[in-house]
Design an enzyme around this catalytic site. Structure first.
Site, PDB file in Angstrom:
ATOM      1  N   CYS A  16      14.020  27.075  31.935  1.00 32.88           N
ATOM      2  CA  CYS A  16      15.290  27.693  31.561  1.00 32.88           C
ATOM      3  C   CYS A  16      16.375  26.642  31.696  1.00 32.88           C
ATOM      4  O   CYS A  16      16.191  25.506  31.271  1.00 32.88           O
ATOM      5  CB  CYS A  16      15.558  28.944  32.392  1.00 32.88           C
ATOM      6  SG  CYS A  16      15.420  28.702  34.182  1.00 32.88           S
TER       7      CYS A  16
ATOM      8  N   ARG B  10      15.344  31.424  36.059  1.00 34.63           N
ATOM      9  CA  ARG B  10      14.843  32.450  35.137  1.00 34.63           C
ATOM     10  C   ARG B  10      13.369  32.234  34.805  1.00 34.63           C
ATOM     11  O   ARG B  10      12.616  33.191  34.623  1.00 34.63           O
ATOM     12  CB  ARG B  10      15.676  32.437  33.851  1.00 34.63           C
ATOM     13  CG  ARG B  10      17.054  33.024  34.001  1.00 34.63           C
ATOM     14  CD  ARG B  10      17.865  32.872  32.728  1.00 34.63           C
ATOM     15  NE  ARG B  10      18.372  31.522  32.537  1.00 34.63           N
ATOM     16  CZ  ARG B  10      19.029  31.111  31.450  1.00 34.63           C
ATOM     17  NH1 ARG B  10      19.211  31.947  30.434  1.00 34.63           N
ATOM     18  NH2 ARG B  10      19.491  29.882  31.369  1.00 34.63           N
TER      19      ARG B  10
END
Length: 362
Positions: free
Chosen positions: A297, A302
């Site tokens: 990410c 994430r």
């Protein structure tokens, strides 16, 4: 919500106060207690099951899960415990506090681009909390991706059984279980029990990501970023002025922005299963779970959620490209794609040639 530019100093020195809280907007009052009136029992789960229910966790606390006598429950935040609103408003009884800065650097430069800390430092923090490879660790936190980051790092280090309360403190309270405000600390242990990291294969470097994209047809570098980040319209971060994706990356969809993982969540805030994600998000993507997948990410948070989802489903062909877009854009020579790579309008260039006006608004 994580804002590393504002809080990175906190992880290197003890600051006077936190600039970014780790609090929750949920009601801080103590829930009506099922814990004090019942002896909760729940079905056993597999060791690799990561996301678990509040009932299962309470059954551990009540001594009703065989093999879970040695456990640590921890709330994950960012910064010092005194500045974590959610922990101080009321946490799971017995829970200690752990800081994301105990597993990753917070300097944010070419030599320390928010990657995992050296193994010896991660091990030191684990031992300080009383965690060795055999400790059963149960995590939760106000930030789903920050909690996933901690769980990923613990698995990488070698903790063999790591769980996350699915839905965090909100589902815990909704289930009717107690909270407390006492600050708890773990008991130090001296030996982790194995070499750290026990699972280096869970971590992919920038060098390896570049090499595998170029030379391994079964390898897929999967972006877990918003559509605007994926298309190069914004970097997604106030402290990243260039936008794009590593050349050859594919899109894993999901999050609306760097601080929103709702694409991977159910309406109640719990994390989806792999089958749900395959049906919802990954029905038309340019990879399958048969590929060797390295999720990334902006800076690594994430990406840890799909890693954990695949891990708990039994897949061993998954890793996290830890440096993400941030590390990639710190190197002028790195190849970049800007736009949908399936489109004729996609620009193929290098970091050095990218414009510097793509930082997210304050």
């Amino acid at each position: 919500m994580k804002n590393r530019i504002l809080v990175s100093a906190l992880c290197t020195v003890i600051a006077a106060f936190m600039l970014v809280g780790c609090g929750s907007n949920s009601d801080s009052s103590t829930s009506d207690s099922k814990a004090s009136t019942s002896n909760v029992k729940a079905e056993a789960v597999e060791q690799r099951k990561v996301y678990v229910t509040p009932d299962w966790v309470q059954s551990v606390i009540d001594g009703n899960q065989e093999g879970y006598e040695d456990y640590v429950i921890a709330e994950v935040g960012y910064g010092d415990v005194k500045d974590c609103d959610s922990y101080n408003e009321g946490h799971v009884p017995g829970a200690i506090y752990v800081d994301n800065c105990e597993v990753e650097d917070a300097i944010g430069d070419v030599d320390a681009p928010y990657n995992l800390l050296p193994a010896s430092e991660v091990e030191k923090y684990l031992l300080g909390h009383g965690i060795d490879k055999d400790t059963k660790v149960i995590l939760y936190g106000a930030d789903a991706s920050g909690t996933a980051r901690q769980a990923y790092a613990y698995l990488w280090a070698g903790v063999e059984d790591v769980k996350i309360i699915n839905g965090g403190i909100d589902t815990w309270k909704a289930a009717g279980y107690d909270t407390e405000k006492e600050v708890n600390k773990g008991k130090t242990v001296s030996d982790f029990g194995t070499k750290v990291p026990a699972h280096p294969e869970y971590w992919t470097s920038m060098k390896d990501a570049k090499d595998k994209v170029a030379n391994d047809d079964n390898f897929k570098l999967v972006s877990i970023r918003s559509e605007d980040e994926w298309l190069g319209k914004t970097s997604g971060y106030t402290y990243m002025d260039k936008a794009g994706e590593p050349e050859g990356a594919v899109w894993g969809k999901g999050p609306l922005d760097p601080y929103d993982m709702s694409g991977y969540m159910n309406d109640d805030g719990t994390i989806m299963t792999l089958e749900e994600i395959k049906a919802d998000l990954w029905s038309d993507v340019d990879f399958t779970t048969d590929n060797d997948l390295a999720f990334y990410c902006g800076t690594g948070w994430r990406a840890c959620i799909p890693f954990l989802i695949c891990y708990e489903a039994g897949y061993d062909n998954v890793s996290v490209y830890d440096g993400g877009w941030y590390e990639w854009m710190l190197h002028d020579e790195n190849p970049v794609q800007v736009g949908d790579p399936a489109s004729a309008d996609c620009q193929h260039t290098t970091v050095a040639e990218l414009p510097t006006d793509k930082a997210a608004a304050e």
